[in-house]
Design an enzyme around this catalytic site. Structure first.
Site, PDB file in Angstrom:
ATOM      1  N   LYS A 274       0.703  -1.269  -0.079  1.00 42.74           N
ATOM      2  CA  LYS A 274      -0.114   0.048  -0.016  1.00 42.74           C
ATOM      3  C   LYS A 274       0.813   1.175  -0.070  1.00 42.74           C
ATOM      4  CE  LYS A 274      -2.908   2.618   2.990  1.00 42.74           C
ATOM      5  NZ  LYS A 274      -3.657   2.675   4.443  1.00 42.74           N
ATOM      6  N   ASP A 279      -2.237  10.862   3.442  1.00 42.83           N
ATOM      7  CA  ASP A 279      -3.490  10.390   3.478  1.00 42.83           C
ATOM      8  C   ASP A 279      -4.020  11.487   4.456  1.00 42.83           C
ATOM      9  OD1 ASP A 279      -5.936   8.975   3.870  1.00 42.83           O
ATOM     10  OD2 ASP A 279      -5.235   7.591   5.225  1.00 42.83           O
ATOM     11  N   LYS A 286      -9.371  13.585   8.504  1.00 48.63           N
ATOM     12  CA  LYS A 286      -8.652  13.217   9.596  1.00 48.63           C
ATOM     13  C   LYS A 286      -8.559  14.374  10.454  1.00 48.63           C
ATOM     14  CE  LYS A 286      -5.859   9.677   8.051  1.00 48.63           C
ATOM     15  NZ  LYS A 286      -6.194   8.315   8.541  1.00 48.63           N
ATOM     16  N   ASP A 297       1.761   6.575   5.391  1.00 49.05           N
ATOM     17  CA  ASP A 297       0.598   5.709   4.713  1.00 49.05           C
ATOM     18  C   ASP A 297       1.190   4.832   3.816  1.00 49.05           C
ATOM     19  OD1 ASP A 297      -1.631   4.476   5.727  1.00 49.05           O
ATOM     20  OD2 ASP A 297      -2.886   5.944   4.235  1.00 49.05           O
ATOM     21  N   ASP A 356     -11.866   7.599   4.369  1.00 52.71           N
ATOM     22  CA  ASP A 356     -10.520   7.334   5.146  1.00 52.71           C
ATOM     23  C   ASP A 356     -10.102   5.827   5.273  1.00 52.71           C
ATOM     24  OD1 ASP A 356      -8.242   8.063   6.371  1.00 52.71           O
ATOM     25  OD2 ASP A 356      -9.049   8.141   8.417  1.00 52.71           O
ATOM     26  N   GLU A 358      -9.396   4.102   2.813  1.00 47.51           N
ATOM     27  CA  GLU A 358      -9.118   4.267   1.290  1.00 47.51           C
ATOM     28  C   GLU A 358      -8.167   2.984   0.856  1.00 47.51           C
ATOM     29  OE1 GLU A 358      -5.436   5.285   2.909  1.00 47.51           O
ATOM     30  OE2 GLU A 358      -7.415   5.928   3.541  1.00 47.51           O
ATOM     31  N   ARG A 360      -7.840  -0.131   1.490  1.00 51.05           N
ATOM     32  CA  ARG A 360      -8.431  -1.612   1.205  1.00 51.05           C
ATOM     33  C   ARG A 360      -9.039  -1.308  -0.281  1.00 51.05           C
ATOM     34  NH1 ARG A 360     -12.381  -1.193   6.194  1.00 51.05           N
ATOM     35  NH2 ARG A 360     -10.457  -0.105   6.675  1.00 51.05           N
TER      36      ARG A 360
END
Length: 515
Positions: A274, A279, A286, A297, A356, A358, A360
């Site tokens: 990933k 993010d 967030k 991230d 958030d 994202e 997956r």
């Protein structure tokens, strides 16, 4: 790095030289093997100092002696190593860190350490070699590329590792070489992850890092641009990046070290990382505190890159594919919205309830994409959920899989490297929380068991091959500006590949040997 393949010293202690030699001393002032040699050469100087009680009695206490007569070095660093019968594995790791920190506080440039003389309960010599190399290099690492002056100048540039058992020289060299290769991978992963997000964009990772790296022997790279992603139907990945000016990109790195003969070459292992370079949470934005570390991230992609670096050093006899799935999650005019329903490459639809969640979404398309390679195993690596860090803290990586053989292999690699995993359940009862009234599934479920539900989401796209998911949200970085990325789980995954390729650590080191 402070320890490289050139740092290995095998042979009589008296034949070695350095500015400072590091010698363990057990409780009751019992000298290690190398310390006894130096003590005899100095006419009992070290024993005299110890009888005066100048070395602290606590484990990890150090004493720096200068002008020790007739020694292999200008000075000697004594370290209190614990009971002669052995210390715990964690204590041994701490002792390596203490020694490295002590040396870094001096202006010395060249050290020789005999830390392998320390007995470690339940651990063998190859484990000690791995830990000395990795822990010292980890302690030496600092990210200061953007500082005009260094906060902590590093005078020490060489830390040689001494061994006196010449009968095991070949095996020690092989083990040492593997440990150094893994350290190179960890360093690369940490460095990439620590870069600021205004520089470390998807383009930077793909063009400046991966494309250059893949010019090496046995490597090639195929880059998937947005137009390719659209043609492939990777709409979930494209939806995540839609709010950003940075286009999504996927680097597909091929390493062909295994059999390529005939119509059925060795099926590859696939690692998927990933790579959300920043993010913000998207429109489900967030809080400031939660956003502060969101450049990390992309630690999953950084770890996959680190593993590829280690494999390049080792030239393992295995076929491997690394997928670095790169995007940025931002709240723009075209951003993904809560309530949107998106198509995935698999044909399944997803109702987005939280932008958030994202990670997956980009991974599900990647899991579908790699079906074409007929992989022998697929492992995705992702800072996927805050829930896993709450459950396990920083010590353990969350391991999810329904393939018992793959779980066993990864657990064995984790045990031997101290790059720990903890398996979490994936019962069907958790999967039902993803049910949606409007689409095939939602991208989030209930708050409880969030990391498990996220893994269940990914499992819906990973039914055609042996698959495991590593949630590294707690283990990939320390929430401290001074420490940053950890480089995990590069050690774990590289060891897994070493084992899979049948290139394990040499068998004659598997007994517990003090020197």
């Amino acid at each position: 790095m402070i320890i490289t393949e050139k740092s290995l010293r095998i042979g009589p202690v008296a034949a070695q030289s350095a500015q400072v030699v590091v010698l363990p001393v057990c409780m009751d002032n019992i000298l290690s093997f190398a310390a006894k040699v130096i003590d005899r050469a100095s006419g009992g100087y070290i024993s005299t100092i110890l009888r005066r009680g100048l070395l602290p009695k606590n484990v990890g206490g150090v004493l720096h002696l200068v002008d020790v007569p007739d020694t292999v070095a200008r000075s000697v660093l004594l370290v209190r190593s614990g009971e002669p019968s052995g210390v715990a594995a964690g204590t041994f790791q701490t002792l390596i860190q203490v020694v490295t920190s002590s040396l870094l506080s001096t202006t010395l440039k060249h050290a020789l350490v005999y830390l392998s003389d320390i007995e470690v309960i339940g651990r063998n010599l190859d484990w000690k070699i791995r830990q000395i190399v990795e822990q010292a290099n980890d302690s030496y690492y600092q990210f200061d590329d953007f500082k005009s002056t260094r906060d902590n100048p590093r005078f020490l540039s060489e830390m040689d590792v001494g061994f006196t058992n010449e009968a095991l020289e070949k095996s020690i060299r092989e083990t040492f070489s593997q440990a150094c290769a893994i350290s190179i991978g960890k360093y690369a992963a940490r460095k990439l992850a620590d870069f600021p997000p205004n520089i470390c964009t998807p383009d930077f990772v793909v063009d400046k890092t991966i494309t250059e790296f893949a010019k090496q022997k046995n490597f090639s790279v195929n880059v998937l641009e947005p137009k390719h992603l659209l043609q492939l139907g990777m709409h979930a990945l494209l939806a995540v990046s839609a709010g950003s000016t940075q286009p999504a990109r996927v680097a597909v790195v091929h390493y062909k070290g295994g059999s390529q003969r005939g119509s059925s070459p060795d099926n590859p292992v696939v690692l998927i990382g990933k790579g959300i370079t920043f993010d913000s949470g998207g429109l489900s934005i967030k809080s400031r505190e939660a956003m502060e570390y969101m450049k990390y991230d992309m630690c999953g992609s950084a770890a996959v890159f680190g593993v590829l670096k280690s494999v390049a050093e080792l030239q393992l006899e295995i076929n491997l594919i690394g997928l670095l799935v790169m995007a940025e999650n931002m709240p723009g005019g075209n951003a993904l919205r809560p309530g949107d329903i998106i198509n995935t490459m698999s044909g399944q639809t997803v109702e987005v309830l939280n932008t958030d969640a994202e990670g997956r979404l980009i991974l599900c398309d990647a899991l579908t994409y790699v079906e074409r390679f007929q992989p022998r195993a697929v492992i995705d690596v992702a800072t996927l959920t805050g829930a896993v860090s709450i459950a396990l803290g920083p010590k353990y990586t969350g391991l999810f899989s329904s393939d018992e053989s793959l779980v066993e292999q990864l657990s064995a690699a984790a045990e031997s490297t101290e790059d720990r995993v903890w398996r979490l359940p994936m019962d069907p009862e958790y999967d039902r929380y993803l049910d949606s009234n409007s689409a095939d599934m939602a991208n989030v479920g209930i708050k409880q068991g969030g990391s498990i539900i996220a893994a269940c989401f990914l499992q819906r796209f990973a039914k055609k091959f042996p698959w495991a998911h590593l949630d590294i949200a707690g283990s990939a970085c320390n929430e401290s500006k001074k420490q940053g990325a950890t480089g995990r789980p590069v050690s774990l995954l590289t060891q897994y590949l070493i084992d899979l390729a049948g290139q394990q650590f040499p068998k004659d080191l598997h007994s517990i040997i003090s020197h």
